[in-house]
Motif scaffolding. Sequence first.
Motif, PDB file in Angstrom:
ATOM      1  N   GLN A 369     -12.669   5.832  15.228  1.00 38.91           N
ATOM      2  CA  GLN A 369     -12.448   5.147  13.950  1.00 38.91           C
ATOM      3  C   GLN A 369     -11.710   6.012  12.933  1.00 38.91           C
ATOM      4  OE1 GLN A 369     -16.064   4.402  11.437  1.00 38.91           O
ATOM      5  NE2 GLN A 369     -17.177   5.176  13.200  1.00 38.91           N
ATOM      6  N   ASN A 370     -11.917   7.327  12.945  1.00 32.79           N
ATOM      7  CA  ASN A 370     -11.164   8.190  12.028  1.00 32.79           C
ATOM      8  C   ASN A 370      -9.668   8.121  12.319  1.00 32.79           C
ATOM      9  OD1 ASN A 370     -13.425   9.185  10.618  1.00 32.79           O
ATOM     10  ND2 ASN A 370     -13.767  10.798  12.131  1.00 32.79           N
ATOM     11  N   LEU A 371      -9.324   8.177  13.609  1.00 32.33           N
ATOM     12  CA  LEU A 371      -7.922   8.082  14.009  1.00 32.33           C
ATOM     13  C   LEU A 371      -7.331   6.759  13.553  1.00 32.33           C
ATOM     14  CD1 LEU A 371      -5.541   9.319  15.704  1.00 32.33           C
ATOM     15  CD2 LEU A 371      -6.402   7.930  17.594  1.00 32.33           C
ATOM     16  N   ALA A 372      -8.056   5.668  13.761  1.00 30.24           N
ATOM     17  CA  ALA A 372      -7.556   4.339  13.403  1.00 30.24           C
ATOM     18  C   ALA A 372      -7.296   4.232  11.904  1.00 30.24           C
ATOM     19  CB  ALA A 372      -8.545   3.275  13.846  1.00 30.24           C
ATOM     20  N   MET A 373      -8.246   4.684  11.078  1.00 31.03           N
ATOM     21  CA  MET A 373      -8.086   4.571   9.630  1.00 31.03           C
ATOM     22  C   MET A 373      -6.916   5.411   9.135  1.00 31.03           C
ATOM     23  SD  MET A 373     -10.097   2.392   8.213  1.00 31.03           S
ATOM     24  CE  MET A 373      -9.854   2.876   6.499  1.00 31.03           C
ATOM     25  N   VAL A 374      -6.798   6.641   9.615  1.00 28.18           N
ATOM     26  CA  VAL A 374      -5.711   7.511   9.159  1.00 28.18           C
ATOM     27  C   VAL A 374      -4.363   6.955   9.619  1.00 28.18           C
ATOM     28  CG1 VAL A 374      -4.684   9.812   9.392  1.00 28.18           C
ATOM     29  CG2 VAL A 374      -7.147   9.566   8.989  1.00 28.18           C
ATOM     30  N   GLU A 375      -4.297   6.488  10.854  1.00 26.11           N
ATOM     31  CA  GLU A 375      -3.042   5.943  11.381  1.00 26.11           C
ATOM     32  C   GLU A 375      -2.603   4.717  10.591  1.00 26.11           C
ATOM     33  OE1 GLU A 375      -1.511   4.109  15.623  1.00 26.11           O
ATOM     34  OE2 GLU A 375      -3.133   5.587  15.643  1.00 26.11           O
ATOM     35  N   LEU A 376      -3.554   3.849  10.245  1.00 24.38           N
ATOM     36  CA  LEU A 376      -3.228   2.657   9.468  1.00 24.38           C
ATOM     37  C   LEU A 376      -2.757   3.024   8.066  1.00 24.38           C
ATOM     38  CD1 LEU A 376      -6.144   0.350  10.637  1.00 24.38           C
ATOM     39  CD2 LEU A 376      -3.715  -0.135  10.922  1.00 24.38           C
ATOM     40  N   LYS A 377      -3.389   4.018   7.452  1.00 25.22           N
ATOM     41  CA  LYS A 377      -2.950   4.463   6.122  1.00 25.22           C
ATOM     42  C   LYS A 377      -1.519   4.999   6.176  1.00 25.22           C
ATOM     43  CE  LYS A 377      -7.494   5.789   4.265  1.00 25.22           C
ATOM     44  NZ  LYS A 377      -8.277   6.915   3.697  1.00 25.22           N
ATOM     45  N   VAL A 378      -1.219   5.768   7.219  1.00 18.80           N
ATOM     46  CA  VAL A 378       0.118   6.338   7.350  1.00 18.80           C
ATOM     47  C   VAL A 378       1.166   5.240   7.489  1.00 18.80           C
ATOM     48  CG1 VAL A 378       1.641   7.649   8.889  1.00 18.80           C
ATOM     49  CG2 VAL A 378      -0.590   8.585   8.257  1.00 18.80           C
ATOM     50  N   VAL A 379       0.974   4.328   8.437  1.00 22.71           N
ATOM     51  CA  VAL A 379       2.018   3.341   8.697  1.00 22.71           C
ATOM     52  C   VAL A 379       2.159   2.370   7.524  1.00 22.71           C
ATOM     53  CG1 VAL A 379       0.577   1.652   9.959  1.00 22.71           C
ATOM     54  CG2 VAL A 379       3.011   1.851  10.474  1.00 22.71           C
ATOM     55  N   LEU A 380       1.051   1.950   6.915  1.00 24.01           N
ATOM     56  CA  LEU A 380       1.151   1.045   5.765  1.00 24.01           C
ATOM     57  C   LEU A 380       1.847   1.723   4.591  1.00 24.01           C
ATOM     58  CD1 LEU A 380      -2.227  -0.919   5.579  1.00 24.01           C
ATOM     59  CD2 LEU A 380      -0.007  -1.737   6.331  1.00 24.01           C
ATOM     60  N   SER A 381       1.496   2.978   4.331  1.00 23.64           N
ATOM     61  CA  SER A 381       2.104   3.706   3.213  1.00 23.64           C
ATOM     62  C   SER A 381       3.611   3.831   3.387  1.00 23.64           C
ATOM     63  CB  SER A 381       1.469   5.093   3.081  1.00 23.64           C
ATOM     64  OG  SER A 381       0.090   4.997   2.807  1.00 23.64           O
ATOM     65  N   LEU A 382       4.046   4.153   4.591  1.00 26.83           N
ATOM     66  CA  LEU A 382       5.470   4.336   4.835  1.00 26.83           C
ATOM     67  C   LEU A 382       6.230   3.009   4.790  1.00 26.83           C
ATOM     68  CD1 LEU A 382       5.349   7.091   7.598  1.00 26.83           C
ATOM     69  CD2 LEU A 382       5.918   7.374   5.181  1.00 26.83           C
ATOM     70  N   VAL A 383       5.626   1.943   5.319  1.00 31.62           N
ATOM     71  CA  VAL A 383       6.267   0.622   5.234  1.00 31.62           C
ATOM     72  C   VAL A 383       6.392   0.194   3.774  1.00 31.62           C
ATOM     73  CG1 VAL A 383       6.011  -1.831   5.759  1.00 31.62           C
ATOM     74  CG2 VAL A 383       5.558  -0.139   7.537  1.00 31.62           C
ATOM     75  N   LEU A 384       5.308   0.335   2.999  1.00 28.22           N
ATOM     76  CA  LEU A 384       5.314  -0.080   1.594  1.00 28.22           C
ATOM     77  C   LEU A 384       6.323   0.707   0.770  1.00 28.22           C
ATOM     78  CD1 LEU A 384       1.465  -0.447   1.100  1.00 28.22           C
ATOM     79  CD2 LEU A 384       3.126  -2.278   0.726  1.00 28.22           C
ATOM     80  N   SER A 385       6.510   1.975   1.113  1.00 25.07           N
ATOM     81  CA  SER A 385       7.413   2.813   0.322  1.00 25.07           C
ATOM     82  C   SER A 385       8.887   2.543   0.625  1.00 25.07           C
ATOM     83  CB  SER A 385       7.100   4.296   0.567  1.00 25.07           C
ATOM     84  OG  SER A 385       7.413   4.668   1.897  1.00 25.07           O
ATOM     85  N   ARG A 386       9.161   1.794   1.712  1.00 30.99           N
ATOM     86  CA  ARG A 386      10.552   1.590   2.115  1.00 30.99           C
ATOM     87  C   ARG A 386      10.990   0.120   2.156  1.00 30.99           C
ATOM     88  NH1 ARG A 386      10.633   6.303   6.765  1.00 30.99           N
ATOM     89  NH2 ARG A 386      12.721   5.567   7.281  1.00 30.99           N
TER      90      ARG A 386
END
Length: 419
Positions: A369-386
Motif C-alpha cells: 500500500q505504501n508503494l501504491a499511494m506514493v506511485e499514485l501521488k507521483v503520476v497524478l502530480s505530474l499529470v496535473l502539472s502538465r
Amino acid sequence: MYSTGSIQALFVTDPDMVKEIANCKSLDIGKPLYLQKELGALLGMGILTSNGDLWAHQRKVIAPEFFMEKVKGMVHLMIEAANRMLISWENKVEKEGGSAEMVVDESLRSFSADVISRASFGSNFSEGKEIFNKIRQLQKAMAKQNMLIGVPGSRYLPTKTNREIWSLDTSIRNLILNVAKRHHLHDSVTCVNNDLLHSIVEGAKADPFSSCTPEDFIVDNCKNIYFAGHETTSTTAAWCLMLLASHPKWQSCARAEVLDVCQGNTLNADMLKKLKTVTMVIQETFRLYPPAAFVTREALNDIKLGSLNIPKGTNIRIPIALAHRDPAIWGPSSDRFDPARFANGIAGACKPPHMYMPFGVGTRTCAGQNLAMVELKVVLSLVLSRFEFALSPKYVHCPAFRLTIEPGNGMPLILKKLS
C-alpha cells in the motif's frame, strides 16, 4: 448466506463483525482455498492466496521491501517512468494542435508496470513487457470464466478459455524463471542484491515448508507482485483522472496545490508529504472505486464470529463497494465524489474507520500500500502539472469486474497542454 456452486458464502456488512474479522489474528481464518485452485494460474500459492506458516514466511520476506523508507528511494524511478509516458502524451497533443483525445488506460498500465518491474525486480519495462502482456491476457481470460468459480471440475474442462489459460500459465512460468536465473547470475557477478526479486529467491531457499517447491515459491510470488503491483495502481490512476475530469473545481484545486508545493522544482519524496489535496483525491477514489470487489476469508476450522457459529469451509465475504457507500457510515453524500470528507484523515471521514478498506483489513492488509499511494501521488502530480483534461464525449461509464474493478470500455480523455 448464499452459495456459488459448491462454495458456501457468508455475506458480512455489519461493522462490529467486520471489526472482529479485522482484529482476528488466528490462523483459523485465512484466504479461501478455492483461490489457489480456481485462480491458480494467476496467483498460485503466493502471498495473496496462501495461509498459515507459508503465508507468514512470505509476508516476512516481501513486506519489508515495501516499507516507506524503501519506497521513498523508488520515487526517482516513478518520476522517470511517468515522464516517459507524459512526453508521449505531449507529442500527441502538439501534433494535433494543442488538444488531443487519448485513451489513457494502457499508458497508465505500462507506466505502473515499468515502476514495479524496475523498483522490485531490477529490470525495466522492455525486459518485463512480455510477462506483463501475458499476465494481462491471463487476467482477461480468467475473468471470462469467473461465473464458473465454484462449479466442481470446471477448471479441468478443455474449453477454449481453459486451454488459453493453461498455455499462458506455462509461458509466464518459463519467463519468470528465466528472469530469476539471469538476475541470480547478475547478483553473483556484481554482488548487488538489494531488490525484491533477490529477497524472493532467498526466501525460496529458506522456505521450510513442503507445500510448494522453491520454483513455485519464486513464480507464484513474482506473479502476485506483477499482478497486484501494477494492475490495481494503474486502474486507480484511471479512476482518479476520470473523477478529476468530471469535477473541474477539484482538478483546479489539486493542480494549484501541486504547483505551489513544487514551485517549478523537480518533484521529490518530501514534496509528496505536503500534497494534502492530492492525497484526499486518491483516498476518495479508492472509496468510490476500490480495486477489489470483496475482502474474502475462509473458516479453515470451525470458528465463532460474533454470535454466529461458522463451520469449517465457509467463505466470508465483505463487499468493499457497499461498505464504502453505506450512508449510515459515510453520511447522506456517500455516493458523491467529495475528497473534503478526508480533510481530517480516515478517522474523520468514516465512522467506524475500519469500514474503509481499499487495501483490505487486518493482518492481510496489502503489503504494497505504501508503494501504491506514493506511485499514485507521483503520476497524478505530474499529470496535473502538465495538462488540463476533460472526459471525452465517447466515455461510457461501465465499471467492469476483471479480477479488479476497472473502466470497462477504457478511459478516453481530452488533454490540453498547460502553458
